[in-house]
Write a protein that holds these residues in place. Structure first.
Motif, PDB file in Angstrom:
ATOM      1  N   UNK A  31      -3.815   7.558  -6.718  1.00 36.91           N
ATOM      2  CA  UNK A  31      -4.519   8.839  -6.794  1.00 36.91           C
ATOM      3  C   UNK A  31      -5.247   9.128  -5.485  1.00 36.91           C
ATOM      4  N   UNK A  32      -5.886   8.114  -4.927  1.00 34.99           N
ATOM      5  CA  UNK A  32      -6.617   8.300  -3.673  1.00 34.99           C
ATOM      6  C   UNK A  32      -5.692   8.715  -2.527  1.00 34.99           C
ATOM      7  N   UNK A  33      -4.435   8.310  -2.598  1.00 36.23           N
ATOM      8  CA  UNK A  33      -3.481   8.620  -1.534  1.00 36.23           C
ATOM      9  C   UNK A  33      -2.623   9.851  -1.824  1.00 36.23           C
ATOM     10  N   UNK A  34      -2.873  10.490  -2.934  1.00 36.30           N
ATOM     11  CA  UNK A  34      -2.062  11.644  -3.339  1.00 36.30           C
ATOM     12  C   UNK A  34      -2.652  12.936  -2.766  1.00 36.30           C
ATOM     13  N   UNK A  35      -1.781  13.769  -2.220  1.00 36.02           N
ATOM     14  CA  UNK A  35      -2.270  15.014  -1.618  1.00 36.02           C
ATOM     15  C   UNK A  35      -2.349  16.180  -2.615  1.00 36.02           C
ATOM     16  N   UNK A  36      -1.688  16.054  -3.766  1.00 38.55           N
ATOM     17  CA  UNK A  36      -1.662  17.149  -4.727  1.00 38.55           C
ATOM     18  C   UNK A  36      -2.751  16.949  -5.783  1.00 38.55           C
ATOM     19  N   UNK A  39      -3.584  -2.809 -13.163  1.00 39.03           N
ATOM     20  CA  UNK A  39      -2.790  -1.576 -13.262  1.00 39.03           C
ATOM     21  C   UNK A  39      -3.681  -0.356 -13.010  1.00 39.03           C
ATOM     22  N   UNK A  40      -4.883  -0.359 -13.562  1.00 35.43           N
ATOM     23  CA  UNK A  40      -5.811   0.752 -13.349  1.00 35.43           C
ATOM     24  C   UNK A  40      -6.117   0.907 -11.866  1.00 35.43           C
ATOM     25  N   UNK A  41      -6.382  -0.200 -11.192  1.00 37.88           N
ATOM     26  CA  UNK A  41      -6.686  -0.142  -9.766  1.00 37.88           C
ATOM     27  C   UNK A  41      -5.486   0.376  -8.974  1.00 37.88           C
ATOM     28  N   UNK A  42      -4.301  -0.033  -9.370  1.00 38.36           N
ATOM     29  CA  UNK A  42      -3.089   0.447  -8.709  1.00 38.36           C
ATOM     30  C   UNK A  42      -2.985   1.974  -8.802  1.00 38.36           C
TER      31      UNK A  42
END
Length: 71
Positions: free
Chosen positions: A18-23, A10-13
């Motif tokens: 987060x890595x793919x979030x632009x905000x 779940x943490x990795x997910x």
């Protein structure tokens, strides 16, 4: 209780999200959620260790909280 592996996944997910979030603010929140899941994995691992040690010692797992025992 889920095993530590479940919480680590779940943490990795959430780190991936987060890595793919632009905000930036949302990214920070998602990383914090991942940190919380990592903590749950550590706690689950400690519970397993304590239960394992207790079984080796021939004891039984606790049946309730201190409040339950005081009644």
């Amino acid at each position: 209780m889920h095993p530590p592996r479940y919480w680590r996944m779940r943490a990795e997910e959430f780190r991936t999200k987060a890595d793919n979030c632009e905000y930036p603010e949302t990214r920070d929140v998602l990383r914090k959620v991942a940190e919380n899941y990592d903590e749950l994995a550590r706690r689950a691992a400690r519970i397993i260790t304590v239960e394992s040690l207790d079984e080796r010692a021939g004891g039984s797992p606790p049946t309730g909280s201190a409040l339950d025992r005081s009644r």
